[in-house]
Design a protein around this motif. Structure first.
Motif, PDB file in Angstrom:
ATOM      1  N   PRO A  53       1.763 -10.276  -2.147  1.00  0.00           N
ATOM      2  CA  PRO A  53       1.498  -9.027  -1.427  1.00  0.00           C
ATOM      3  C   PRO A  53       0.344  -8.204  -2.010  1.00  0.00           C
ATOM      4  N   ALA A  54      -0.327  -8.695  -3.045  1.00  0.00           N
ATOM      5  CA  ALA A  54      -1.436  -7.908  -3.605  1.00  0.00           C
ATOM      6  C   ALA A  54      -2.710  -8.192  -2.811  1.00  0.00           C
ATOM      7  N   LYS A  55      -3.676  -7.341  -3.053  1.00  0.00           N
ATOM      8  CA  LYS A  55      -4.948  -7.499  -2.353  1.00  0.00           C
ATOM      9  C   LYS A  55      -6.046  -7.006  -3.292  1.00  0.00           C
ATOM     10  N   ILE A  56      -7.113  -7.775  -3.426  1.00  0.00           N
ATOM     11  CA  ILE A  56      -8.241  -7.253  -4.194  1.00  0.00           C
ATOM     12  C   ILE A  56      -9.391  -6.943  -3.242  1.00  0.00           C
ATOM     13  N   PHE A  57     -10.164  -5.963  -3.614  1.00  0.00           N
ATOM     14  CA  PHE A  57     -11.278  -5.547  -2.745  1.00  0.00           C
ATOM     15  C   PHE A  57     -12.251  -4.710  -3.578  1.00  0.00           C
ATOM     16  N   ASN A  58     -13.387  -4.436  -2.974  1.00  0.00           N
ATOM     17  CA  ASN A  58     -14.331  -3.487  -3.573  1.00  0.00           C
ATOM     18  C   ASN A  58     -14.547  -2.418  -2.524  1.00  0.00           C
TER      19      ASN A  58
ATOM     20  N   ASN B  60     -11.082  -3.595  -7.018  1.00  0.00           N
ATOM     21  CA  ASN B  60      -9.852  -2.820  -6.971  1.00  0.00           C
ATOM     22  C   ASN B  60      -8.706  -3.764  -6.643  1.00  0.00           C
ATOM     23  N   LEU B  61      -7.538  -3.394  -7.123  1.00  0.00           N
ATOM     24  CA  LEU B  61      -6.338  -4.180  -6.824  1.00  0.00           C
ATOM     25  C   LEU B  61      -5.328  -3.256  -6.175  1.00  0.00           C
ATOM     26  N   SER B  62      -4.765  -3.695  -5.065  1.00  0.00           N
ATOM     27  CA  SER B  62      -3.783  -2.847  -4.387  1.00  0.00           C
ATOM     28  C   SER B  62      -2.512  -3.658  -4.127  1.00  0.00           C
ATOM     29  N   VAL B  63      -1.397  -3.088  -4.448  1.00  0.00           N
ATOM     30  CA  VAL B  63      -0.136  -3.759  -4.167  1.00  0.00           C
ATOM     31  C   VAL B  63       0.976  -2.718  -4.054  1.00  0.00           C
ATOM     32  N   THR B  64       1.901  -2.943  -3.165  1.00  0.00           N
ATOM     33  CA  THR B  64       3.039  -2.030  -3.023  1.00  0.00           C
ATOM     34  C   THR B  64       4.318  -2.814  -3.309  1.00  0.00           C
TER      35      THR B  64
ATOM     36  N   ASP C 257       8.077  -2.800  -2.773  1.00  0.00           N
ATOM     37  CA  ASP C 257       9.220  -2.151  -2.118  1.00  0.00           C
ATOM     38  C   ASP C 257      10.532  -2.720  -2.658  1.00  0.00           C
ATOM     39  N   LYS C 258      10.431  -3.863  -3.334  1.00  0.00           N
ATOM     40  CA  LYS C 258      11.633  -4.449  -3.968  1.00  0.00           C
ATOM     41  C   LYS C 258      11.221  -4.962  -5.340  1.00  0.00           C
ATOM     42  N   GLN C 259      12.203  -5.025  -6.219  1.00  0.00           N
ATOM     43  CA  GLN C 259      11.900  -5.499  -7.571  1.00  0.00           C
ATOM     44  C   GLN C 259      11.363  -6.929  -7.541  1.00  0.00           C
ATOM     45  N   VAL C 260      11.890  -7.713  -6.584  1.00  0.00           N
ATOM     46  CA  VAL C 260      11.493  -9.110  -6.518  1.00  0.00           C
ATOM     47  C   VAL C 260       9.998  -9.241  -6.152  1.00  0.00           C
ATOM     48  N   THR C 261       9.526  -8.259  -5.400  1.00  0.00           N
ATOM     49  CA  THR C 261       8.104  -8.278  -5.028  1.00  0.00           C
ATOM     50  C   THR C 261       7.231  -8.198  -6.282  1.00  0.00           C
ATOM     51  N   PHE C 262       7.703  -7.405  -7.235  1.00  0.00           N
ATOM     52  CA  PHE C 262       6.965  -7.259  -8.488  1.00  0.00           C
ATOM     53  C   PHE C 262       6.866  -8.604  -9.212  1.00  0.00           C
TER      54      PHE C 262
END
Lengths: 265, 337
Positions: A212-217, A227-231, A233-238
């Motif tokens: 579920p992460a995304k890198i971008f500039n 930049n790195l963006s990730v949300t 919503d559950k511990q398992v996602t981490f």
């Protein structure tokens, strides 16, 4: 301002009928301007009696416009043509001042709208566009305007933002689409350089791998960073995030190498 | 046509023009046809000396502008004046005493590089309104000052009769193919270089601005031809500096360019929005062309000071391995400082 109730034999019912919406009044109003009677309201009312107001042409325009909450761009275009016939300077007309139509080139851009094809006129009767965009339209040739009309029709009256962007692109590409007919799968020429495309493609591929992460500039690579963006919503996602990032660290390192190759890092 | 506002009758500039050129006296400039061929002389008290606006993001060299003239007879497709000025006519402020006072005040304590080429071409109409005759004597009395006439013309006749002491004359250069396509009514490349050679031989310091660099097919070949001419005609020792920068434009300029009858073809390229909101070439391309031009010049001319106008410190570092710093720090790198 002189006014009276009465019947009128001969009325111009079309010149001031410039809006789809109806200007409400209990009795239709007629402006007497230089011995000509112009109906300005109540076009839908069957009546033999009119409120007759004797005014000059400018006052007639300002009065007629005052009956509407908001006039469409197409209506403003009709008014622009009407005042030209009546010999009124647009700079004196309240509605044009309020719409920032204060220079000739913008006024002329409005005036020409009534000559556009039907789907563009229909769009401009329902949706608003910035004056600058209307100015752009005013210099496009008929083929390019047809191209725009087809775009509007085939995409079911797209949003104002989409149309503004499309017209910006038309302006830039007007020399390149001379022999092209618009179809739904049409795309404007991709102006990106080879380096730019290469980087964008690489980024798309990496982002597929690290969901579920995304890198971008976020500054078009003006600054050497990602930049790195990730949300989470559950511990398992981490946990998934950490795992995927670790699995694909070489890919991300390769991306830095690619940026370096193109002088971006 | 030249229009003169009676409020400027006392100015020596106006007196000169009235004596030497046909003119019309007019109180109200708003009735004049807004045309690049029209020149209006009027007293217009203002603050004429300004620091270049620059930005905090891109490196600015602390240049100062003298906004004595607004508008230009040339018609470059990419000209920023299309976005900056609300008029096409050329307005000349005739308040020479006030301007002198402001220049003196600006140069009293610190060294300053000042020029009249931001809102106009410094020399394009110098044969009609010879500001050089009035500005050069002022500049030559101020040893803290280096005054720059920046031009795309070859209009140097007045300068041949003046003292070059604190004066620098600079030319914006592009290959002839770009001059033909985008720099309408300007002097040819050959004429610009001949004018530069002539003035350098008269003792003027000269400079060149490779700004804006414009990407066209065959970019390197065209610029190579330009360099061959430059290096063969000009003695490096007379060149004070060279600036390099690529085409960049705020949104308003792009809109103005799109509205031109003939669309500037070079807009069909890879542009992205920079950190200051202006459209610039994608950074990778930008660095490639800046590096090419920098290397090409520095290979031949090893002494001349070369700088990048309004570029990011990462671009400086990437190409020549230094960050010039901001404004005053950057300015210290110039030979005049």
């Amino acid at each position: 301002m002189k006014y009276k109730l009465g019947a009128v034999d001969r009325i111009d019912k079309t010149s001031f009928n410039f809006a789809l919406q109806r200007a409400g009044s209990l009795v239709p109003i007629v402006c007497k301007v230089d011995e000509i009677f112009y109906q300005i309201t109540g076009f839908e009312i069957e009546s033999n009696e009119y409120l007759i107001v004797e005014v000059n042409s400018l006052a007639a325009i300002n009065l007629a416009v005052a009956f509407y909450d908001n006039l469409s761009i197409l209506s403003l275009s009709k008014i622009a043509n009407l005042i030209s016939v009546l010999g009124i300077n647009y700079k004196d007309v309240d509605i044009f001042k309020s719409k920032n139509i204060t220079v000739d080139r913008i006024f002329n851009a409005y005036k020409i709208i009534t000559a556009y094809n039907e789907s563009i006129k229909k769009y401009l009767d329902e949706k608003s566009l910035p004056n600058k965009t209307l100015e752009f339209l005013s210099i496009l040739d008929s083929h390019t305007l047809d191209f725009l009309a087809d775009y509007i029709q085939q995409n079911n009256f797209p949003s104002q933002q989409s149309v503004v962007i499309f017209i910006d692109q038309l302006m830039l590409n007007r020399d390149l689409i001379k022999a092209t007919k618009y179809t739904k799968d049409f795309k404007f020429m991709d102006m990106r350089s080879t380096a730019h495309k290469d980087i964008d493609d690489k980024l798309v591929n990496i982002n597929k791998l690290i969901i579920p992460a995304k890198i971008f500039n976020n500054d078009n690579y003006e600054l050497p960073k990602i930049n790195l963006s990730v949300t989470f919503d559950k511990q398992v996602t981490f946990d998934i995030f950490l795992k995927k990032l670790n699995e694909n660290r070489d890919e991300i390192n390769n991306f830095f190498d690619k940026l370096k190759k193109y002088d971006l890092y | 046509m030249i229009y003169i506002n009676p409020n400027s009758f006392e100015s020596p500039v106006t007196k000169y023009v009235m004596k030497n050129s046909n003119h019309i006296i007019i109180d109200d400039a708003t009735v004049i046809n807004d045309d690049k061929r029209n020149i209006v002389l009027a007293s217009a008290p203002d603050e004429f000396v300004h620091a270049c606006p620059g930005t905090k993001i891109y490196r600015c060299c602390n240049y100062h502008n003298l906004d004595i003239m607004q508008g230009c007879p040339f018609d470059c497709s990419y000209c920023i004046l299309q976005a900056y000025l609300p008029h096409k006519m050329i307005k000349v402020a005739t308040d020479i005493d006030m301007i002198k006072g402001q220049i003196v005040a600006a140069a009293v304590q610190n060294k300053i590089r000042l020029g009249s080429g931001e809102l106009s071409d410094s020399l394009a109409i110098d044969h009609i309104v010879p500001l050089s005759k009035f500005l050069i004597p002022i500049a030559n009395n101020l040893d803290n000052l280096q005054f720059e006439f920046k031009t795309k013309s070859a209009n140097i006749k007045n300068l041949l009769e003046l003292n070059p002491k604190n004066i620098l004359v600079s030319w914006s250069l592009n290959p002839q193919v770009i001059i033909d396509a985008d720099e309408h009514n300007t002097a040819s490349l050959d004429k610009r270089l001949e004018a530069a050679k002539t003035l350098s031989e008269c003792g003027y310091k000269i400079a060149f601005h490779f700004d804006p660099l414009i990407m066209v097919d065959g970019f390197r070949g065209y610029y190579d031809e330009l360099f061959d001419k430059l290096f063969s005609m000009i003695d490096e020792r007379s060149v004070e500096f060279i600036s390099i920068s690529s085409f960049r434009a705020p949104k308003e300029l792009i809109e103005a360019m799109l509205l031109r009858g003939e669309l500037p073809r070079f807009l069909h390229h890879d542009f992205t929005k920079g950190l200051d909101g202006k459209l610039r070439y994608f950074k990778s391309l930008r660095i490639a062309i800046l590096r090419y031009i920098h290397e090409r010049i520095s290979r031949e001319w090893k002494r001349v000071f070369i700088y990048f106008c309004m570029e990011h410190d990462t671009v400086w570092n990437d190409i020549i391995g230094i960050d010039p710093g901001q404004r005053a720090e950057f300015e210290m790198l110039f030979p005049h400082s």
